[in-house]
Motif scaffolding. Structure first.
Motif, mmCIF file in Angstrom:
data_model
loop_
_atom_site.group_PDB
_atom_site.id
_atom_site.type_symbol
_atom_site.label_atom_id
_atom_site.label_comp_id
_atom_site.label_asym_id
_atom_site.label_seq_id
_atom_site.Cartn_x
_atom_site.Cartn_y
_atom_site.Cartn_z
ATOM 1 N N LEU A 257 0.819 -1.199 0.000
ATOM 2 C CA LEU A 257 0.000 0.000 0.000
ATOM 3 C C LEU A 257 0.860 1.259 0.000
ATOM 4 O O LEU A 257 0.613 2.201 -0.763
ATOM 5 C CB LEU A 257 -0.926 -0.029 1.220
ATOM 6 N N LEU A 258 1.879 1.276 0.828
ATOM 7 C CA LEU A 258 2.767 2.447 0.896
ATOM 8 C C LEU A 258 3.563 2.611 -0.382
ATOM 9 O O LEU A 258 3.777 3.733 -0.851
ATOM 10 C CB LEU A 258 3.702 2.314 2.104
ATOM 11 N N GLU A 259 4.008 1.507 -0.971
ATOM 12 C CA GLU A 259 4.748 1.584 -2.232
ATOM 13 C C GLU A 259 3.887 2.167 -3.346
ATOM 14 O O GLU A 259 4.386 2.820 -4.252
ATOM 15 C CB GLU A 259 5.235 0.187 -2.638
ATOM 16 N N ALA A 260 2.573 1.935 -3.269
ATOM 17 C CA ALA A 260 1.673 2.399 -4.325
ATOM 18 C C ALA A 260 1.407 3.894 -4.262
ATOM 19 O O ALA A 260 1.172 4.528 -5.294
ATOM 20 C CB ALA A 260 0.356 1.638 -4.255
ATOM 21 N N ILE A 261 1.451 4.489 -3.067
ATOM 22 C CA ILE A 261 1.040 5.890 -2.932
ATOM 23 C C ILE A 261 2.153 6.841 -2.527
ATOM 24 O O ILE A 261 1.953 8.059 -2.536
ATOM 25 C CB ILE A 261 -0.125 6.011 -1.922
ATOM 26 N N LYS A 262 3.328 6.328 -2.177
ATOM 27 C CA LYS A 262 4.359 7.192 -1.610
ATOM 28 C C LYS A 262 4.883 8.233 -2.600
ATOM 29 O O LYS A 262 5.359 9.297 -2.183
ATOM 30 C CB LYS A 262 5.520 6.352 -1.069
ATOM 31 N N GLU A 263 4.814 7.959 -3.903
ATOM 32 C CA GLU A 263 5.300 8.921 -4.875
ATOM 33 C C GLU A 263 4.270 9.999 -5.191
ATOM 34 O O GLU A 263 4.612 11.048 -5.715
ATOM 35 C CB GLU A 263 5.726 8.200 -6.158
ATOM 36 N N LEU A 264 3.012 9.724 -4.900
ATOM 37 C CA LEU A 264 1.970 10.734 -5.089
ATOM 38 C C LEU A 264 1.857 11.657 -3.891
ATOM 39 O O LEU A 264 1.628 12.862 -4.033
ATOM 40 C CB LEU A 264 0.616 10.057 -5.320
ATOM 41 N N VAL A 265 1.997 11.094 -2.710
ATOM 42 C CA VAL A 265 1.772 11.839 -1.470
ATOM 43 C C VAL A 265 3.008 11.723 -0.587
ATOM 44 O O VAL A 265 3.559 10.631 -0.430
ATOM 45 C CB VAL A 265 0.537 11.298 -0.726
ATOM 46 N N THR A 266 3.427 12.860 -0.028
ATOM 47 C CA THR A 266 4.605 12.860 0.853
ATOM 48 C C THR A 266 4.197 12.702 2.311
ATOM 49 O O THR A 266 4.684 11.815 3.014
ATOM 50 C CB THR A 266 5.404 14.157 0.680
#
Length: 370
Positions: free
Chosen positions: A15-24
């Motif tokens: 889950l974190l790998e999926a969203i970490k580049e969109l949201v800091t």
């Protein structure tokens, strides 16, 4: 106090790998029903919404709503310290300034504890209105990831055209153009029909096979069934015993034991014949359940293998940024299927559903030459 236990740490890692580049930085909102996250990217073009349902946790307790402001990059680093199959427990007090993460190995021979400093993040929760979309495209998430990744090499934008012919992805770059057409899964529908016909064929063949003993399988009436059984028994005794006429008359009588109480050999043969018939009948009765189970498995396989399905009220033609779609496709590891929901002048919804919850991405379409 918050205490949430996940059976496998890999769920949170993916889950974190999926969203970490969109949201800091983002707030995890912990409540009675589970944990949610809602955040926009820095350019306010894309929105990500995550829900981890209470039922998806091995153990969950949240006494009152708690916001957990975290830096997703730092949380990702801590999660990398866990093995995929470790039991992961999140703990936080009501007014705590740290989030505790505990990793426990399956065989309980290793327990690791980490603490992440929490942040005060002032964000407003956006109300996402319920929208009736003009079309919904359901497809394999791996196929969607491959398409947007390939087209992103050629251009920056992709035009998504949904019609009765299927869904077409088109990009135009400075040096090359490309398009991919995915047709409605007519093959999957016809496969379901074929499967139904095969089921009917199988049942018909079984009926014919069972027809070897027509009197036992489908007697026209009770009297005819009884008489046919007596005839069958009479014939078999004649063949095996080579009995005389007097013996045959005794076989026709239902009270064999009273007529021939001292004939042990005949009783043994009759018992063997009866046991064989019973075994044969039991084996026949078990066949339909086996075949039905196999047919059910075939249906499940057909559903899993179904390609692109389109539910459409009207045709849609919109343009989106490929950079964001590539980021969205990183959720492929969470779900095997993805849904693309679109309407004119409405943000695209890219939805993934997994065992512990769901993740939704919203992306504003490009207008004109922007």
């Amino acid at each position: 106090m918050l205490e949430a236990k996940l059976a496998e740490a890999q769920t949170l890692k993916k889950l974190l790998e999926a969203i970490k580049e969109l949201v800091t930085d983002a707030n995890f909102q912990c409540g009675e029903e589970g944990i949610t996250l809602q955040a926009m990217d820095n350019s306010h073009v894309a929105l990500v919404s995550v829900e981890l349902e209470r039922a998806g946790f091995a153990k969950y307790r949240c006494d009152r709503p708690i916001p957990l402001g975290v830096n997703l990059g730092s949380l990702t680093k801590i999660l990398k310290c866990a093995k995929d199959d470790d039991v992961c427990t999140l703990k936080a007090a009501d007014d705590a300034d740290t989030l505790s993460l505990t990793y426990e190995a399956k065989n309980a021979d290793r327990i690791s504890d980490y603490e992440l400093k929490l942040m005060d993040i002032d964000t407003d929760t956006l109300g996402i209105p319920d929208t009736e979309y003009d079309c919904c495209v359901t497809m394999e998430s791996a196929e969607f990831a491959r398409i947007v990744r390939d087209l992103s090499v050629l251009g920056e934008s992709v035009k998504v055209d949904v019609s009765k012919d299927g869904v077409r992805f088109t990009t135009e770059g400075e040096s090359a153009n490309g398009n991919v057409l995915l047709k409605q899964a007519e093959g999957a529908r016809s496969k379901f029909k074929r499967a139904g016909k095969e089921k009917g064929k199988k049942s018909k063949v079984k009926k014919e096979d069972d027809g070897e003993d027509e009197e036992d399988a489908e007697p026209e009436s009770e009297e005819e069934g009884e008489s046919s059984k007596k005839k069958k028994k009479k014939t078999k005794v004649k063949k095996e015993e080579g009995a005389s006429d007097g013996d045959v008359e005794m076989v026709e009588d239902d009270d064999d034991e009273e007529a021939k109480p001292d004939d042990d050999e005949d009783d043994d043969e009759d018992e063997d014949t009866t046991s064989k018939k019973r075994k044969k009948g039991s084996s026949k009765s078990s066949k339909p359940s086996k075949r039905a189970k196999r047919s059910d498995d075939d249906d499940d396989d057909d559903e899993h293998e179904a390609g692109v399905t389109i539910d459409m009220n009207q045709a849609v033609n919109l343009t989106f940024s490929l950079k964001y779609l590539v980021n969205f496709s990183k959720s492929t590891s969470l779900s095997r299927r993805v849904q693309l929901m679109m309407s004119a002048d409405v943000p695209l919804l890219v939805a993934y559903k997994f065992a512990q919850g769901k993740i939704h991405y919203y992306l504003a379409p490009k207008i004109g030459d922007e």
